[in-house]
Scaffold this active site. Structure first.
Site, short mmCIF file in Angstrom:
data_model
loop_
_atom_site.label_atom_id
_atom_site.label_comp_id
_atom_site.label_asym_id
_atom_site.label_seq_id
_atom_site.Cartn_x
_atom_site.Cartn_y
_atom_site.Cartn_z
N CYS A 12 0.75 -1.01 -0.19
CA CYS A 12 0.00 -0.20 0.14
C CYS A 12 0.85 1.40 -0.08
O CYS A 12 2.14 1.22 0.40
CB CYS A 12 -0.91 0.00 1.35
SG CYS A 12 -2.11 1.21 1.12
N CYS A 16 -2.02 3.52 7.15
CA CYS A 16 -2.86 3.77 8.19
C CYS A 16 -2.70 2.82 9.46
O CYS A 16 -2.42 1.79 9.40
CB CYS A 16 -4.56 3.09 7.70
SG CYS A 16 -4.65 3.92 5.97
N TYR A 18 -4.55 1.96 11.87
CA TYR A 18 -5.46 0.87 12.62
C TYR A 18 -5.37 -0.22 11.37
O TYR A 18 -6.32 -1.05 11.51
CB TYR A 18 -6.53 1.27 12.65
CG TYR A 18 -7.38 2.08 11.43
CD1 TYR A 18 -7.74 1.71 10.08
CD2 TYR A 18 -7.62 3.42 11.68
CE1 TYR A 18 -8.06 2.13 9.03
CE2 TYR A 18 -8.19 4.11 10.58
CZ TYR A 18 -8.60 3.36 9.22
OH TYR A 18 -8.87 4.12 8.20
N CYS A 243 -22.28 -9.84 5.53
CA CYS A 243 -21.91 -11.11 6.19
C CYS A 243 -21.91 -10.92 7.62
O CYS A 243 -22.51 -11.87 8.46
CB CYS A 243 -20.72 -11.82 5.78
SG CYS A 243 -19.37 -10.65 5.83
N CYS A 264 -11.82 -16.10 5.13
CA CYS A 264 -12.20 -14.61 5.21
C CYS A 264 -11.12 -13.72 5.33
O CYS A 264 -10.03 -13.71 5.70
CB CYS A 264 -13.28 -14.55 6.58
SG CYS A 264 -13.93 -12.92 6.81
N ASP A 265 -11.48 -12.29 4.86
CA ASP A 265 -10.68 -11.39 4.87
C ASP A 265 -10.11 -11.04 6.26
O ASP A 265 -8.88 -10.50 6.33
CB ASP A 265 -11.22 -10.04 4.07
CG ASP A 265 -10.12 -8.95 4.12
OD1 ASP A 265 -9.09 -9.12 3.63
OD2 ASP A 265 -10.52 -7.89 4.11
#
Length: 373
Positions: A12, A16, A18, A243, A264-265
């Site tokens: 990225c 960020c 968090y 979800c 899952c992400d």
């Protein structure tokens, strides 16, 4: 079958504070060979005529336009009559006229990560050098608007902007946002303590009620807020479309740039690794017993207090990643944000009943205050 793609892993151009995904990527970028194999299998495995490709990161615009042109060529090659859509989640800072023309011409839906007006956004969403990112994001949004690209806002609610629900909501309303999704930041440190940039359950409840009160007076049917739509859907017994508010999960997996597939992400951890596309098929991994049990556990692992809760059908225990506290009986698996959700559901119950009646009567929910008047 739904799989989110990470063509650049966790790479990225922002830093960020968090971010839950930093350091979890494979360190590679997706090869054309892997892209083609995924595209073929993904389309062939679908049980409906519609197929959705979701490009995520990291920052997916770190791959060049040529990569996405190749992706569309492969989609056409293997479509076999399917209708294919694409959506892309980006921080917006790398958008250009050329990118926007491509996104418009190929009908991409673009999700923009932005956390509100500049002081709220820049509190945690900084460049890799520590500078502001808000102006670049807003420039990207203006480019999307100028080129007629459909976009929605995807915000995180953190320890700073959670204290300003009215300013948060009015910002998105005033910049012309029509679809708003926001997610609470709940991250834990290595010692299990909740990170200081996370929201508390009480803050989350106050925030939801504050945003809702701004929205419900004037913007029902004009600005769509995902959580409010999902709450109403659960209220009338329809699938909520997200979800975290569904009875079970496990229908949304993620594939890393090296072909590794996770349940899952939010569960990109070794214990939730389903396999790798280089040696297993998507069907084997996503329709297998491990993923099936992962999805069912959302319902089967609910603690006693959840099962007794009057609001269970409104949230179904929310996301399993946030279930790390004990209930009043001492059982594990209680959602950290539970009291906030209870506050919110109690606050909106009368309006939800009213809108549910409108839907059952065949009328679209509209401005609550106007209808009640």
């Amino acid at each position: 079958m739904y799989v989110m793609l990470k063509p650049v892993g966790d790479r990225c151009n922002l830093s960020c504070r968090y971010c839950y995904y930093t350091g979890k990527g494979s360190g590679s970028v997706m090869s054309d060979t892997l892209l083609e194999e995924f595209t073929r299998q993904y389309i062939e495995a679908q049980t409906t005529p519609e197929v959705l490709f979701t490009w995520h990161g990291g920052e997916p615009l770190l791959r060049p336009l040529s990569f996405y042109r190749k992706a569309l060529e492969l989609q056409r090659k293997y479509a076999c009559g399917h209708h294919i859509d694409n959506c892309l989640q980006t921080n917006g800072t790398l958008l250009s006229d050329e990118w926007c023309e491509f996104l418009r011409d190929n009908r991409f839906l673009v999700g923009i990560s932005i956390d509100g007006p500049q002081p709220l956004h820049d509190a945690y969403r900084r460049s890799c050098h520590g500078g502001t990112s808000w102006h670049d994001v807003m420039r990207g949004i203006r480019l999307l608007e100028q080129h007629g690209v459909e976009w929605n806002a995807m915000a995180t609610v953190n320890a700073v902007n959670v204290r300003h629900p009215q300013a948060f909501y009015r910002f998105f309303r005033d910049i012309g946002c029509r679809f708003l999704q926001f997610t609470p930041v709940v991250e834990r440190e290595a010692d299990g303590m909740v990170a200081d940039y996370s929201v508390t359950s009480c803050q989350w409840g106050d925030f939801l009620c504050g945003v809702y009160d701004e929205w419900v007076r004037q913007n029902v049917g004009r600005l769509f807020v995902q959580l409010f739509d999902a709450t109403l859907a659960n209220w009338v017994g329809e699938p909520p479309g997200v979800c975290s508010m569904s009875p079970t999960c496990g229908q949304a997996a993620v594939m890393e740039a090296d072909g590794t597939v996770y349940a899952c992400d939010h569960f990109v951890h070794p214990g939730y690794r389903l396999g790798n596309l280089r040696s297993q098929t998507l069907t084997e991994m996503l329709y297998g017993e491990r993923q099936h049990l992962f999805g069912l556990a959302k319902a089967t692992a609910l603690p006693r207090e959840c099962q007794e809760c009057r609001w269970l059908q409104a949230c179904h225990g929310e996301c399993p990643r946030n279930r790390f506290v004990t209930d009043r009986y001492g059982n594990p698996g209680m959602n950290y944000l539970c009291s906030g959700y209870r506050q919110f559901f109690g606050h909106v119950a009368a309006d939800m009943e009213f809108m549910s009646d409108e839907l059952r009567a065949g009328r679209a929910p509209a401005n609550i205050m106007a209808c009640k008047a």
